[in-house]
Design a protein around this motif. Structure first.
Motif, PDB file in Angstrom:
ATOM      1  N   ALA A   1      27.056  45.864  43.965  1.00 51.11           N
ATOM      2  CA  ALA A   1      27.474  46.336  42.633  1.00 51.11           C
ATOM      3  C   ALA A   1      28.726  45.572  42.183  1.00 51.11           C
ATOM      4  N   LEU A   2      29.672  45.371  43.120  1.00 53.02           N
ATOM      5  CA  LEU A   2      30.901  44.622  42.786  1.00 53.02           C
ATOM      6  C   LEU A   2      30.568  43.171  42.449  1.00 53.02           C
TER       7      LEU A   2
ATOM      8  N   ALA B   1      27.730  42.044  41.262  1.00 55.57           N
ATOM      9  CA  ALA B   1      27.062  41.989  39.954  1.00 55.57           C
ATOM     10  C   ALA B   1      28.101  42.068  38.842  1.00 55.57           C
ATOM     11  N   ALA B   2      29.117  42.939  39.024  1.00 55.90           N
ATOM     12  CA  ALA B   2      30.168  43.076  38.005  1.00 55.90           C
ATOM     13  C   ALA B   2      30.977  41.784  37.912  1.00 55.90           C
ATOM     14  N   ALA B   3      31.285  41.183  39.082  1.00 59.32           N
ATOM     15  CA  ALA B   3      32.050  39.924  39.088  1.00 59.32           C
ATOM     16  C   ALA B   3      31.251  38.820  38.403  1.00 59.32           C
TER      17      ALA B   3
ATOM     18  N   GLN C   1      28.976  39.194  36.085  1.00 56.92           N
ATOM     19  CA  GLN C   1      28.977  39.470  34.638  1.00 56.92           C
ATOM     20  C   GLN C   1      30.245  38.917  33.994  1.00 56.92           C
ATOM     21  N   ALA C   2      31.372  39.068  34.700  1.00 57.86           N
ATOM     22  CA  ALA C   2      32.662  38.653  34.132  1.00 57.86           C
ATOM     23  C   ALA C   2      32.880  37.147  34.250  1.00 57.86           C
TER      24      ALA C   2
ATOM     25  N   TYR D   1      24.355  35.406  42.882  1.00 61.50           N
ATOM     26  CA  TYR D   1      24.994  36.122  41.768  1.00 61.50           C
ATOM     27  C   TYR D   1      25.983  35.222  41.040  1.00 61.50           C
TER      28      TYR D   1
ATOM     29  N   ASP E   1      21.133  37.295  37.138  1.00 58.94           N
ATOM     30  CA  ASP E   1      21.543  37.949  35.893  1.00 58.94           C
ATOM     31  C   ASP E   1      20.413  38.856  35.369  1.00 58.94           C
TER      32      ASP E   1
ATOM     33  N   SER F   1      15.101  38.765  37.299  1.00 59.88           N
ATOM     34  CA  SER F   1      16.234  39.526  37.822  1.00 59.88           C
ATOM     35  C   SER F   1      15.848  40.338  39.056  1.00 59.88           C
TER      36      SER F   1
END
Ligand SMILES: [Zn+2]
Ligand SMILES: [Zn+2]
Length: 276
Positions: free
Chosen positions: A74-75, A77-79, A81-82, A163, A169, A175
């Motif tokens: 989850a972390l 995926a968030a990283a 995205q950013a 990722y 993505d 995905s």
């Protein structure tokens, strides 16, 4: 994050169904085409871990790494995205889906290769990975004899580049790629551990085989060869390929392992309590 009885029952059913399928497929094949006649529960039982211990690893390795990976993924995926530029994602979206899947596969496999290689080269990772090399008789079920920490580390090494290169993505049709790669890799893992004397000729250039991975499980001289899970070309590129015509004489590792399941799982976490 509670697991309902319904979900628990479904998971248990799925694990049982896979085990029945794998057993129905590999046990006859190993009996007919086995390299040595030492399949599960017969012959040379003295150094063969008990079936209960082996089944425990089947359950543990099917469930625990997935749970442990929940938060890091989850972390990640968030990283991603950013950090991954939108223009890069747009360029990936413009690529044909099959090409994206091939790129993702090669990237993840390269990550797995290095995760596995580091598990041999870094002593603190070898502590966890040695368990996987403790099987002295290989068959399909030896695939799941791994410490959860070992599995998490290796999988993360495959997932991080996937990722961070934007290949996982959610906006891409592929995905589901990370999950699909995990399932395919696990299934192929059962095959390359299997006690099968098949040699696949020119296909051995393209895909890993039982002969390829059995050399990785040889007791001493070639244990640091053949790290790839599915693509042997990675070992050719990184100088670790070894695949002669004959087979290893002996499997296993000189790193001692505890006899009990709890000891095998806890010892690598407790440096002072290394049992012999
Ligand atoms: Zn290894
Ligand atoms: Zn193995």
């Amino acid at each position: 994050m509670s697991l309902s009885f319904h979900e628990f029952a479904l998971t248990a059913l799925r694990l049982c169904a896979w085990l029945v399928l794998l057993t129905a497929l590999f046990v006859p094949l190993e009996r007919w085409f086995g390299l040595r006649h030492e399949t599960m529960g017969t012959g040379a039982a003295a150094s063969h871990p008990l079936l209960g211990n082996r089944l425990a690893y089947y359950v543990i390795s099917s469930l625990v790494p997935t749970v442990l990976l929940g938060v890091p993924v989850a972390l990640l995926a968030a990283a991603a995205q950013a950090l991954v530029p939108a223009a890069w994602i747009a360029a990936l979206q413009a690529c044909p889906a099959p090409l994206r899947v091939v790129i993702a596969f090669v990237v993840a496999e390269t990550g797995f290769y290095w995760g596995h290689r580091l598990s041999h080269e870094l002593p603190w990772l070898w502590r966890f990975h040695a368990l996987h090399h403790s099987s002295e008789h290989l068959d399909f079920l030896a695939n799941t004899r791994s410490h959860p920490v070992d599995m998490v580390v290796t999988r993360l090494c495959g997932l991080v580049p996937l990722y961070l290169l934007g290949l996982a993505d959610p906006s891409l049709a592929g995905s589901a790629t990370p999950a699909a790669l995990m399932v395919l890799g696990t299934l192929w893992g059962f095959f390359i551990h299997a006690n099968l004397r098949w040699r696949l000729g020119p296909l051995e250039w393209l895909l890993t085989t039982p002969a390829f991975h059995h050399w990785h499980h040889s007791r001493r001289e070639h244990i640091n060869r053949n790290y790839a899970s599915t693509l042997p070309v990675l070992d050719r590129i990184f100088g670790s390929h070894y695949l002669p015509r004959h087979w290893p004489a002996e499997y296993g590792t000189d790193t001692p392992q505890a006899n009990s399941l709890a000891g095998q799982l806890l010892d690598p976490l407790l440096p002072a309590r290394r049992s012999s």
